[in-house]
Design a protein around this motif. Structure first.
Motif, PDB file in Angstrom:
ATOM      1  N   LYS A  60       0.836  -1.208   0.000  1.00 18.63           N
ATOM      2  CA  LYS A  60       0.000   0.000   0.000  1.00 18.63           C
ATOM      3  C   LYS A  60       0.867   1.252   0.000  1.00 18.63           C
ATOM      4  O   LYS A  60       1.696   1.441   0.895  1.00 18.63           O
ATOM      5  CB  LYS A  60      -0.932   0.015   1.207  1.00 18.63           C
ATOM      6  CG  LYS A  60      -1.866   1.228   1.229  1.00 18.63           C
ATOM      7  CD  LYS A  60      -2.875   1.137   2.336  1.00 18.63           C
ATOM      8  CE  LYS A  60      -3.758   2.373   2.426  1.00 18.63           C
ATOM      9  NZ  LYS A  60      -4.482   2.648   1.172  1.00 18.63           N
ATOM     10  N   LEU A  61       0.684   2.095  -0.992  1.00 18.53           N
ATOM     11  CA  LEU A  61       1.373   3.389  -1.047  1.00 18.53           C
ATOM     12  C   LEU A  61       0.510   4.391  -0.299  1.00 18.53           C
ATOM     13  O   LEU A  61      -0.547   4.795  -0.767  1.00 18.53           O
ATOM     14  CB  LEU A  61       1.565   3.820  -2.509  1.00 18.53           C
ATOM     15  CG  LEU A  61       2.237   5.172  -2.770  1.00 18.53           C
ATOM     16  CD1 LEU A  61       3.558   5.302  -2.024  1.00 18.53           C
ATOM     17  CD2 LEU A  61       2.457   5.379  -4.260  1.00 18.53           C
ATOM     18  N   ASN A  62       0.942   4.763   0.916  1.00 19.62           N
ATOM     19  CA  ASN A  62       0.099   5.609   1.747  1.00 19.62           C
ATOM     20  C   ASN A  62       0.625   7.016   1.967  1.00 19.62           C
ATOM     21  O   ASN A  62       0.034   7.797   2.707  1.00 19.62           O
ATOM     22  CB  ASN A  62      -0.180   4.941   3.112  1.00 19.62           C
ATOM     23  CG  ASN A  62       1.050   4.302   3.701  1.00 19.62           C
ATOM     24  OD1 ASN A  62       2.158   4.805   3.532  1.00 19.62           O
ATOM     25  ND2 ASN A  62       0.875   3.179   4.373  1.00 19.62           N
ATOM     26  N   LYS A  63       1.743   7.347   1.315  1.00 25.25           N
ATOM     27  CA  LYS A  63       2.229   8.733   1.382  1.00 25.25           C
ATOM     28  C   LYS A  63       3.128   8.981   0.188  1.00 25.25           C
ATOM     29  O   LYS A  63       3.961   8.146  -0.156  1.00 25.25           O
ATOM     30  CB  LYS A  63       3.001   8.973   2.687  1.00 25.25           C
ATOM     31  CG  LYS A  63       3.224  10.441   2.997  1.00 25.25           C
ATOM     32  CD  LYS A  63       3.753  10.602   4.413  1.00 25.25           C
ATOM     33  CE  LYS A  63       3.817  12.058   4.827  1.00 25.25           C
ATOM     34  NZ  LYS A  63       4.325  12.203   6.212  1.00 25.25           N
ATOM     35  N   GLU A  85      -4.468  -1.898  -9.105  1.00 31.96           N
ATOM     36  CA  GLU A  85      -3.426  -2.448  -9.964  1.00 31.96           C
ATOM     37  C   GLU A  85      -2.217  -2.823  -9.106  1.00 31.96           C
ATOM     38  O   GLU A  85      -2.105  -2.436  -7.943  1.00 31.96           O
ATOM     39  CB  GLU A  85      -3.032  -1.433 -11.042  1.00 31.96           C
ATOM     40  CG  GLU A  85      -4.168  -1.162 -12.036  1.00 31.96           C
ATOM     41  CD  GLU A  85      -3.782  -0.136 -13.093  1.00 31.96           C
ATOM     42  OE1 GLU A  85      -2.596  -0.083 -13.477  1.00 31.96           O
ATOM     43  OE2 GLU A  85      -4.669   0.623 -13.529  1.00 31.96           O
ATOM     44  N   HIS A  86      -1.300  -3.572  -9.693  1.00 31.97           N
ATOM     45  CA  HIS A  86      -0.154  -4.098  -8.952  1.00 31.97           C
ATOM     46  C   HIS A  86       1.098  -3.278  -9.264  1.00 31.97           C
ATOM     47  O   HIS A  86       1.535  -3.225 -10.408  1.00 31.97           O
ATOM     48  CB  HIS A  86       0.077  -5.571  -9.320  1.00 31.97           C
ATOM     49  CG  HIS A  86      -1.080  -6.454  -8.956  1.00 31.97           C
ATOM     50  ND1 HIS A  86      -2.244  -6.486  -9.703  1.00 31.97           N
ATOM     51  CD2 HIS A  86      -1.247  -7.326  -7.931  1.00 31.97           C
ATOM     52  CE1 HIS A  86      -3.084  -7.344  -9.141  1.00 31.97           C
ATOM     53  NE2 HIS A  86      -2.508  -7.866  -8.077  1.00 31.97           N
ATOM     54  N   TYR A  87       1.646  -2.661  -8.216  1.00 31.48           N
ATOM     55  CA  TYR A  87       2.855  -1.861  -8.406  1.00 31.48           C
ATOM     56  C   TYR A  87       3.992  -2.738  -8.914  1.00 31.48           C
ATOM     57  O   TYR A  87       4.077  -3.928  -8.584  1.00 31.48           O
ATOM     58  CB  TYR A  87       3.273  -1.191  -7.093  1.00 31.48           C
ATOM     59  CG  TYR A  87       2.301  -0.146  -6.610  1.00 31.48           C
ATOM     60  CD1 TYR A  87       2.142   1.052  -7.299  1.00 31.48           C
ATOM     61  CD2 TYR A  87       1.541  -0.354  -5.460  1.00 31.48           C
ATOM     62  CE1 TYR A  87       1.250   2.012  -6.853  1.00 31.48           C
ATOM     63  CE2 TYR A  87       0.646   0.606  -5.007  1.00 31.48           C
ATOM     64  CZ  TYR A  87       0.502   1.785  -5.715  1.00 31.48           C
ATOM     65  OH  TYR A  87      -0.382   2.733  -5.276  1.00 31.48           O
ATOM     66  N   THR A 108       2.845  -0.016 -13.049  1.00 27.71           N
ATOM     67  CA  THR A 108       2.098  -1.190 -12.588  1.00 27.71           C
ATOM     68  C   THR A 108       2.237  -2.295 -13.628  1.00 27.71           C
ATOM     69  O   THR A 108       2.479  -2.031 -14.809  1.00 27.71           O
ATOM     70  CB  THR A 108       0.600  -0.871 -12.391  1.00 27.71           C
ATOM     71  OG1 THR A 108       0.005  -0.566 -13.662  1.00 27.71           O
ATOM     72  CG2 THR A 108       0.388   0.279 -11.436  1.00 27.71           C
ATOM     73  N   CYS A 109       2.072  -3.532 -13.182  1.00 29.32           N
ATOM     74  CA  CYS A 109       2.172  -4.675 -14.096  1.00 29.32           C
ATOM     75  C   CYS A 109       1.166  -4.562 -15.237  1.00 29.32           C
ATOM     76  O   CYS A 109       1.461  -4.911 -16.379  1.00 29.32           O
ATOM     77  CB  CYS A 109       1.927  -5.981 -13.338  1.00 29.32           C
ATOM     78  SG  CYS A 109       3.226  -6.402 -12.156  1.00 29.32           S
ATOM     79  N   GLU A 110      -0.027  -4.087 -14.915  1.00 33.69           N
ATOM     80  CA  GLU A 110      -1.100  -3.998 -15.908  1.00 33.69           C
ATOM     81  C   GLU A 110      -0.754  -3.048 -17.055  1.00 33.69           C
ATOM     82  O   GLU A 110      -1.298  -3.161 -18.154  1.00 33.69           O
ATOM     83  CB  GLU A 110      -2.405  -3.534 -15.243  1.00 33.69           C
ATOM     84  CG  GLU A 110      -3.059  -4.567 -14.366  1.00 33.69           C
ATOM     85  CD  GLU A 110      -2.483  -4.634 -12.945  1.00 33.69           C
ATOM     86  OE1 GLU A 110      -3.093  -5.291 -12.094  1.00 33.69           O
ATOM     87  OE2 GLU A 110      -1.405  -4.031 -12.692  1.00 33.69           O
ATOM     88  N   ASN A 125      10.573 -11.286 -15.055  1.00 34.18           N
ATOM     89  CA  ASN A 125      10.305 -12.456 -14.214  1.00 34.18           C
ATOM     90  C   ASN A 125       9.535 -12.091 -12.949  1.00 34.18           C
ATOM     91  O   ASN A 125       8.954 -12.947 -12.290  1.00 34.18           O
ATOM     92  CB  ASN A 125      11.629 -13.132 -13.821  1.00 34.18           C
ATOM     93  CG  ASN A 125      12.348 -13.702 -15.026  1.00 34.18           C
ATOM     94  OD1 ASN A 125      11.709 -14.195 -15.955  1.00 34.18           O
ATOM     95  ND2 ASN A 125      13.679 -13.624 -15.024  1.00 34.18           N
ATOM     96  N   GLU A 126       9.558 -10.788 -12.583  1.00 35.55           N
ATOM     97  CA  GLU A 126       8.892 -10.352 -11.357  1.00 35.55           C
ATOM     98  C   GLU A 126       7.417 -10.026 -11.565  1.00 35.55           C
ATOM     99  O   GLU A 126       6.695  -9.764 -10.605  1.00 35.55           O
ATOM    100  CB  GLU A 126       9.593  -9.116 -10.787  1.00 35.55           C
ATOM    101  CG  GLU A 126      11.018  -9.350 -10.294  1.00 35.55           C
ATOM    102  CD  GLU A 126      12.058  -9.148 -11.400  1.00 35.55           C
ATOM    103  OE1 GLU A 126      11.663  -9.130 -12.592  1.00 35.55           O
ATOM    104  OE2 GLU A 126      13.256  -9.021 -11.077  1.00 35.55           O
ATOM    105  N   ARG A 127       6.969 -10.031 -12.803  1.00 38.84           N
ATOM    106  CA  ARG A 127       5.583  -9.659 -13.104  1.00 38.84           C
ATOM    107  C   ARG A 127       4.606 -10.571 -12.348  1.00 38.84           C
ATOM    108  O   ARG A 127       4.777 -11.782 -12.317  1.00 38.84           O
ATOM    109  CB  ARG A 127       5.345  -9.784 -14.615  1.00 38.84           C
ATOM    110  CG  ARG A 127       3.944  -9.380 -15.048  1.00 38.84           C
ATOM    111  CD  ARG A 127       3.741  -9.646 -16.525  1.00 38.84           C
ATOM    112  NE  ARG A 127       4.547  -8.782 -17.365  1.00 38.84           N
ATOM    113  CZ  ARG A 127       4.256  -7.526 -17.647  1.00 38.84           C
ATOM    114  NH1 ARG A 127       3.178  -6.981 -17.105  1.00 38.84           N
ATOM    115  NH2 ARG A 127       5.032  -6.808 -18.437  1.00 38.84           N
ATOM    116  N   VAL A 128       3.561  -9.962 -11.754  1.00 42.76           N
ATOM    117  CA  VAL A 128       2.589 -10.765 -10.993  1.00 42.76           C
ATOM    118  C   VAL A 128       1.257 -10.917 -11.717  1.00 42.76           C
ATOM    119  O   VAL A 128       0.479 -11.820 -11.399  1.00 42.76           O
ATOM    120  CB  VAL A 128       2.352 -10.178  -9.579  1.00 42.76           C
ATOM    121  CG1 VAL A 128       3.579 -10.346  -8.711  1.00 42.76           C
ATOM    122  CG2 VAL A 128       1.934  -8.713  -9.637  1.00 42.76           C
TER     123      VAL A 128
END
Length: 494
Positions: free
Chosen positions: A344-347, A364-366, A451-453, A461-464
């Protein structure tokens, strides 16, 4: 009802009726017998006509008198009425941004339909993304910080004056006991370190201030750096004579924008007191003079101050733009629960235009190649109190690169929860001019996305998740290309 609101509503309604009748101000003047300048003042909400003049307008525009003076607005103007009646323009100090309230009113009166569409859009976005009042205030504060390159010289000077008055040595690390003595002796504070521990509901709070008795309640599990920051903020409230303030840390909710702004001022003062500008500039000059970047050199700077990594990184956003002219940078803070795939990016803070890594509210996935997330993975699988890492992040789609420094620590208030803070400095001509290790091979270099999307990197290789948004865009573009080819074919045959 405030007179200003009544005048403005009447002016907006009159202008809407005039425009609907396809009349110019000159035309309405000839029709009604009222001067063009007087009508202009009415439409801008500066004057309210007397009953006989309203009657004249009512007769010549063929609008019932009661409808003319009613404060009820049709659907086109209703959102404007809501925002004006909510006193939002008065609650947010527009003068901070160099905007006068009268200027805002002029904009509203000159283009009510466009402003209505804008306000309706904001309301719709707020509903869809659970955009709270606090979120709006914090977004306004970020804009204020960004407009000033996050550097406030009056607060810097206040810290220097305070240190002189109370004989605080800014050349040495500051300890909590020194500031506690000032709070107790000078501002008549009582410090209580036992009360909060007896309330499990307050586990996430570091401190609570009771203004009537000047009692400061502290959580037991905070370290000396956190205690020092809390004391420094309390000193700021008193020394800067701030009365409209928050009484808990971390904040629970904001009642108005002044509380948000004053919380920022107190935090800035605290950071500048604990991490003095002159010392930090000296430390950074030494770091930037080196031919290669080593983690231990930056960690040594962090250890030079009795402050959390977050305070250090926040302070860098004050000093780098002002003293090194490194203005294109961002600050991010992530939180992460061990065993979870969610970050979670909260700041966040972006100076000099929006930088590439930024928050999204679309689930989306960071990018997992970000060093901000990498250090969270590292610390959740180690027993270290602090994890530090760094890299050059290349955004191939935007042709931008950043040196990103990131630190992760455990959240002292949540089991198996961790936080990371990062600062990214854009690599440009100024970066290469100021930083000797700019071309150093000791810094890992990574291609990253947001984001991956939305990422076009094919060998990741890190793509989720798959790049579904990019794929959709490519499909639409392919359809558009075929349509263009068909149009061209049949245009030529004719």
């Amino acid at each position: 009802m405030e007179q200003d609101y009544i005048k403005l509503i009447f002016g907006l309604k009159l202008k809407q009726i005039r425009v609907d009748r396809e009349l110019s101000l000159f035309g309405l003047s000839k029709l009604s017998g009222l001067s063009k300048s007087y009508l202009n003042e009415i439409e801008k909400g500066k004057k309210y006509p007397k009953p006989d003049k309203i009657a004249a307008l009512s007769e010549h525009l063929d609008v019932p008198y009661d409808e003319m003076v009613s404060l009820k607005l049709d659907k086109n103007l209703a959102p404007i009425g809501e925002i004006l009646q909510s006193k939002l323009l008065k609650e947010i100090p527009l003068e901070l941004f160099g905007i006068q309230e009268s200027t805002m009113i002029d904009i509203i009166s000159n283009a009510p339909s466009k402003v209505t569409a804008f306000i309706s859009t904001i309301i719709e976005i707020a509903k869809n993304y659970s955009f709270s009042k606090e979120s709006f205030y914090l977004a306004s504060l970020r804009s204020f910080q960004e407009a000033n390159n996050n550097y406030f010289d009056d607060l810097e000077q206040s810290v220097i004056a305070f240190a002189k008055t109370y004989q605080v040595d800014l050349t040495q690390p500051l300890k909590s006991n020194e500031l506690e003595e000032i709070l107790v002796e000078e501002y008549n504070y009582t410090i209580n370190t036992s009360e909060l521990a007896s309330h499990t509901e307050l586990d996430n709070l570091r401190s609570v201030f009771v203004p009537k008795t000047k009692t400061l309640l502290l959580a037991k599990n905070i370290d000396d750096a956190q205690k020092t920051f809390i004391y420094a903020k309390e000193i700021a409230y008193n020394y800067l004579k701030i009365t409209e303030r928050l009484y808990t840390f971390s904040w629970i909710k904001f009642e108005n924008f002044d509380q948000v702004l004053n919380n920022f001022y107190a935090s800035y003062f605290a950071g500048a007191l604990i991490i003095p500008k002159e010392r930090l500039v000296t430390d950074l000059k030494s770091l930037f003079s080196k031919k290669s970047f080593k983690a231990r050199d930056f960690e040594r700077i962090i250890n030079n101050y009795n402050a959390s990594p977050e305070s250090i990184y926040q302070r860098l956003t004050n000093v780098l733009p002002k003293h090194f002219n490194l203005k294109s940078l961002f600050f991010l803070r992530f939180s992460h629960q061990k065993g979870s795939s969610h970050f979670k990016l909260n700041k966040e803070l972006h100076l000099f235009k929006q930088q590439s890594p930024h928050a999204n509210e679309t689930e989306e996935h960071y990018c997992r190649r970000w060093v901000s997330l990498k250090v969270l993975d590292q610390i959740s699988n180690s027993n270290k109190p602090h994890e530090f890492d760094f890299q050059i992040s290349n955004y191939p789609e935007e042709d931008k690169s950043y040196l990103v420094l990131s630190s992760a620590t455990a959240d002292p208030f949540k089991s198996n929860s961790f936080r990371s803070v990062s600062i990214g400095i854009k690599i440009n001509t100024q970066f290469r001019r100021k930083i000797n290790f700019a071309e150093s091979k000791s810094i890992p270099n990574k291609k990253v996305g947001v984001t991956c999307e939305r990422c076009t990197i094919s060998d990741c290789n890190e793509r989720v998740v798959p790049p579904i948004i990019i794929s959709s865009q490519q499909k639409d573009e392919n359809i558009a290309n075929v349509v263009r080819q068909i149009q061209k074919k049949y245009s030529e045959s004719s």
